[in-house]
Design a protein around this motif. Structure first.
Motif: not given
Length: 276
Positions: A53-57, A69-72, A80-85, A108-118
């Motif tokens: 398993r990995a971290t996807f920025f 794609l993000i939900a999958g 799921i983390a953020t790389h900015g918009h 956007a990540i939350s709406s796509a089902g990516g969960g909480r971003v930290i």
């Protein structure tokens, strides 16, 4: 127990290149072919094969355009983390613009089902000494760790940390996991992702990480989906950027597969031992 290394993916598409003419104009992006789903599928297949398993920025723009794609990715247990918009470098934005960019990406990540971003990674590792204010803004928005610093003269700053550490801000501490480097000729040179990974002989990368792990130090490996897409359209770039973006693309899948088969990896938040 064998040391776990951090495996990270900067989830962006083939035309998300900082500082490039027309391709850098976000108003033109919707006209480009989206290739990120198929190229990310190649990475996910490798991760399944090796049980890693990995971290996807994730770029917020990609999350808006390809929410499935993000939900999958999240459903497969990856962080799921953020790389900015909009893949803008931090030093190109004001504090207000940076805060808005981070907010939009998280939404956007939350709406796509990516969960909480930290977690956050700046495009092109663009935290600089004069943009350290970004860490305070990130912490204020609930970000627990950053992975944007490079202890290199031209890319970041030689004074930056070379190992995971805690950095105080006005809004609390934030964990930093800087780019993994090796000391050479007075500089700290990267070797575990992007162009450096494509340049370095595979067995050098593997042996160097093993030496780090032997003394309890974790490395961080990073790749991009477009590095798994040798057939991507070519953008007209200055020679230095063309070399950085396209050189030896075909080597990345094999090198990553080898590292996955010979080292232990986990999402970045687990390597940093950050709870829910």
């Amino acid at each position: 127990m064998t040391c776990r290394n951090a495996l990270t993916v900067d989830l962006e598409d083939w035309y998300h290149i900082c500082g490039t003419g027309q391709a850098g104009d976000v108003s033109t992006w919707d006209a480009y072919e989206s290739r990120v789903v198929r190229s990310t599928a190649r990475i996910l297949s490798l991760l399944r094969e090796h049980g890693v398993r990995a971290t996807f920025f994730v770029l917020g723009y990609v999350a808006e355009r390809e929410p499935g794609l993000i939900a999958g990715i999240a459903k497969e247990g990856h962080e799921i983390a953020t790389h900015g918009h909009y893949h803008r470098r931090v030093f190109e934005m004001s504090e207000e613009e940076f805060a808005e960019d981070v907010d939009r990406s998280i939404d956007a990540i939350s709406s796509a089902g990516g969960g909480r971003v930290i977690g956050y990674r700046a495009p092109e590792w663009s935290i600089r000494p004069h943009t350290m204010w970004a860490l305070r803004i990130l912490r204020r928005k609930g970000i627990r760790y950053d992975s944007s610093m490079v202890p290199l003269t031209r890319m970041g700053d030689r004074s930056f940390p070379t190992a995971p550490c805690r950095i105080p801000t006005e809004d609390g501490e934030i964990l930093e996991f800087p780019l993994t480097t090796v000391r050479c000729f007075g500089e700290h040179l990267p070797f575990t992702g992007g162009l450096p990974l494509r340049l370095m002989p595979y067995f050098y990368v593997l042996s160097r990480i093993r030496r780090m792990n032997a003394v309890g130090d974790a490395a961080m490996v990073y790749v991009h989906p477009w590095e798994f897409d040798a057939g991507q359209p070519r953008i007209e770039l200055p020679w230095s950027r063309r070399f950085m973006h396209y050189f030896n693309l075909r080597s990345t899948p094999g090198k990553l597969s080898g590292l996955l088969g010979n080292l232990r990896f986990a999402p970045l938040r687990e390597v940093l031992e950050i709870g829910q």
